[in-house]
Design a protein around this motif. Structure first.
Motif, PDB file in Angstrom:
ATOM      1  N   ASP A  55       0.826  -1.214   0.000  1.00 23.98           N
ATOM      2  CA  ASP A  55       0.000   0.000   0.000  1.00 23.98           C
ATOM      3  C   ASP A  55       0.862   1.267   0.000  1.00 23.98           C
ATOM      4  OD1 ASP A  55      -2.123  -1.693   0.165  1.00 23.98           O
ATOM      5  OD2 ASP A  55      -2.398  -1.465   2.326  1.00 23.98           O
ATOM      6  N   SER A  56       0.292   2.324  -0.517  1.00 24.74           N
ATOM      7  CA  SER A  56       0.988   3.619  -0.524  1.00 24.74           C
ATOM      8  C   SER A  56      -0.023   4.718  -0.800  1.00 24.74           C
ATOM      9  CB  SER A  56       2.055   3.629  -1.633  1.00 24.74           C
ATOM     10  OG  SER A  56       2.547   4.935  -1.829  1.00 24.74           O
ATOM     11  N   THR A  57       0.170   5.838  -0.171  1.00 25.95           N
ATOM     12  CA  THR A  57      -0.591   7.042  -0.523  1.00 25.95           C
ATOM     13  C   THR A  57       0.360   8.065  -1.143  1.00 25.95           C
ATOM     14  OG1 THR A  57      -2.197   6.715   1.239  1.00 25.95           O
ATOM     15  CG2 THR A  57      -1.985   8.957   0.384  1.00 25.95           C
ATOM     16  N   ARG A  58       1.388   8.454  -0.367  1.00 23.07           N
ATOM     17  CA  ARG A  58       2.248   9.563  -0.783  1.00 23.07           C
ATOM     18  C   ARG A  58       3.100   9.231  -2.009  1.00 23.07           C
ATOM     19  NH1 ARG A  58       1.261   8.439   3.676  1.00 23.07           N
ATOM     20  NH2 ARG A  58       0.606   9.861   5.302  1.00 23.07           N
ATOM     21  N   THR A  59       3.779   8.097  -1.931  1.00 28.16           N
ATOM     22  CA  THR A  59       4.759   7.778  -2.976  1.00 28.16           C
ATOM     23  C   THR A  59       4.064   7.557  -4.312  1.00 28.16           C
ATOM     24  OG1 THR A  59       5.996   6.686  -1.222  1.00 28.16           O
ATOM     25  CG2 THR A  59       6.746   6.309  -3.477  1.00 28.16           C
ATOM     26  N   ARG A 108       7.181  -0.895  -5.792  1.00 28.52           N
ATOM     27  CA  ARG A 108       7.278  -1.097  -4.337  1.00 28.52           C
ATOM     28  C   ARG A 108       6.995  -2.564  -4.092  1.00 28.52           C
ATOM     29  NH1 ARG A 108       4.547   2.559   0.318  1.00 28.52           N
ATOM     30  NH2 ARG A 108       6.343   3.829  -0.283  1.00 28.52           N
ATOM     31  N   HIS A 136      14.440   3.061   0.493  1.00 32.01           N
ATOM     32  CA  HIS A 136      13.327   3.872  -0.039  1.00 32.01           C
ATOM     33  C   HIS A 136      13.985   5.185  -0.500  1.00 32.01           C
ATOM     34  CE1 HIS A 136       9.576   5.727  -0.751  1.00 32.01           C
ATOM     35  NE2 HIS A 136       8.958   5.531   0.397  1.00 32.01           N
ATOM     36  N   GLN A 139      12.201   8.679  -0.921  1.00 33.22           N
ATOM     37  CA  GLN A 139      11.816   9.305   0.350  1.00 33.22           C
ATOM     38  C   GLN A 139      13.019  10.059   0.935  1.00 33.22           C
ATOM     39  OE1 GLN A 139       8.736   9.380   2.019  1.00 33.22           O
ATOM     40  NE2 GLN A 139       9.774  10.859   3.341  1.00 33.22           N
ATOM     41  N   PRO A 263       8.272  10.523   7.625  1.00 30.54           N
ATOM     42  CA  PRO A 263       7.926  10.133   6.248  1.00 30.54           C
ATOM     43  C   PRO A 263       6.432   9.899   6.056  1.00 30.54           C
ATOM     44  CG  PRO A 263       8.964   8.305   7.422  1.00 30.54           C
ATOM     45  CD  PRO A 263       9.058   9.498   8.317  1.00 30.54           C
ATOM     46  N   GLY A 264       5.705   9.674   7.154  1.00 29.82           N
ATOM     47  CA  GLY A 264       4.282   9.379   7.059  1.00 29.82           C
ATOM     48  C   GLY A 264       4.053   7.933   6.627  1.00 29.82           C
TER      49      GLY A 264
HETATM   50  N1   CP Z   1       6.431   7.762   3.094  1.00 31.19           N
HETATM   51  C1   CP Z   1       5.806   6.832   2.336  1.00 31.19           C
HETATM   52  O1   CP Z   1       6.429   6.004   1.683  1.00 31.19           O
HETATM   53  O2   CP Z   1       4.437   6.925   2.403  1.00 31.19           O
HETATM   54  P1   CP Z   1       3.438   5.992   1.578  1.00 31.19           P
HETATM   55  O3   CP Z   1       3.559   4.601   2.159  1.00 31.19           O
HETATM   56  O4   CP Z   1       2.079   6.612   1.826  1.00 31.19           O
HETATM   57  O5   CP Z   1       3.851   6.014   0.147  1.00 31.19           O
END
Ligand code: CP
Length: 309
Positions: A55-59, A108, A136, A139, A263-264
């Motif tokens: 899962d990912s939101t930002r990347t 990823r 990563h 990031q 990094p969130g």
């Molecule tokens: N920092 C980071 O990789 O966030 P995501 O998992 O939301 O992509």
């Protein structure tokens, strides 16, 4: 100057000059975005695919925006609804994506080394968007960009990274990148979450939060992966927060203009108190903003190289 490799797999293999090139290019991209330039021609005709096994939101979203702002075609392969679910291997998935004239794959994957394996079998560029506990790199690049933008330099900055160092690909990429750029890195966390012999990466190591925070220019909290840790590496999240949680009082030990980073996604009240997440010196949202510019720069530099081959 150009990047040496067709891929970005990690910062271990990236030179200080290449990191500077990416950060300088990201500054240009950020200036263009500030002028609301969201339809540029740099990647016109390029096809980019996101292949996220986690899962990912930002990347994922920032790569998508970066690609689209530069005029590329961007496709998200939803792994959970793809033929991966029918048992298709990473190699065959990569060959299938290559057969569709794809220029860049952003991957990823839960296994460290999966992006390298794909890169060895894919003629276009591969970008590591996080592989297992390994790296990563984008990031860390956006983290360094954020620090450099605020302080005007990375050299001699005191950067303390706090939390689950053992599982953190963000920590590893930041250590490789920041030490190459002349920063002084301190890693801090519970002994159970500190890899053996991590000092050999050229960093200070402590299990004492006060020592890590004292006179720091930058404090970076890392996400505690609740699902993996509780009862094995940590007794309780409450105990973690008591000894390693960063709150307003502990921040007073740092330099006055300290940057608070993460990094969130943040677990409010675990790694950072809610007040610290929202404090004036928190740049967590700025990191997200900068992630778009950094990923634009990287896509541009990698595909520009591709054009010259
Ligand atoms: N920092 C980071 O990789 O966030 P995501 O998992 O939301 O992509």
């Amino acid at each position: 100057m150009k990047l040496r490799s067709k891929d970005l797999l990690g910062l271990y293999d990236t030179t200080a000059e290449e990191i500077k090139l990416i950060l300088d290019s990201a500054s240009t991209m950020k200036q263009l975005l500030a002028q609301n330039a969201k339809k540029m021609p740099h990647l016109q005709g390029k096809s980019i695919v996101a292949l996220f096994y986690e899962d990912s939101t930002r990347t994922r979203l920032s790569f998508e925006l970066a690609a689209k702002f530069l005029g590329a075609t961007f496709s998200n392969l939803g792994v959970s609804s793809s033929s991966v679910k029918k048992g298709e291997t990473l190699l065959d998935t990569g060959k299938t994506i290559a057969a569709m004239e794809t220029d860049v794959i952003i991957i990823r994957h839960p296994l460290g080394g999966a992006p390298k394996f794909l890169a060895d079998n894919f003629p276009g560029s591969v970008i590591n968007a996080g592989d297992g506990m390994h790296e990563h790199p984008t990031q860390a690049l956006l983290d360094m960009f954020t620090m450099r933008e605020r302080f005007g330099r990375l050299e001699d900055l005191k950067v303390s990274i706090i939390g689950d160092i053992y599982h953190s690909r963000v920590a590893r990429s930041n250590v490789w990148g920041l030490t190459k750029m002349g920063a002084h890195v301190t890693l801090c966390g519970p002994q159970t979450l500190m890899p053996a012999a991590i000092e050999q990466m050229g960093v200070n190591v402590t299990c004492n939060l006060e020592h890590a925070l004292r006179d720091a220019d930058v404090v970076m909290g890392l996400r505690i992966q609740r699902e993996m840790l509780q009862g094995v590496f940590l007794s309780t999240l409450r105990e973690y927060h008591r000894y390693f949680g960063i709150h307003e009082d502990s921040i007073r030990l740092c330099k006055k203009d300290v940057l608070i980073m993460h990094p969130g996604p943040v677990n409010r009240g675990v790694e950072l108190s809610s007040a610290v997440v929202d404090a004036d010196n928190s740049v967590i949202n700025e990191q997200v903003t900068n992630g778009v510019a950094v990923r634009m720069a990287l896509l541009y530099l990698l595909t520009r190289k591709d054009d010259k081959r």
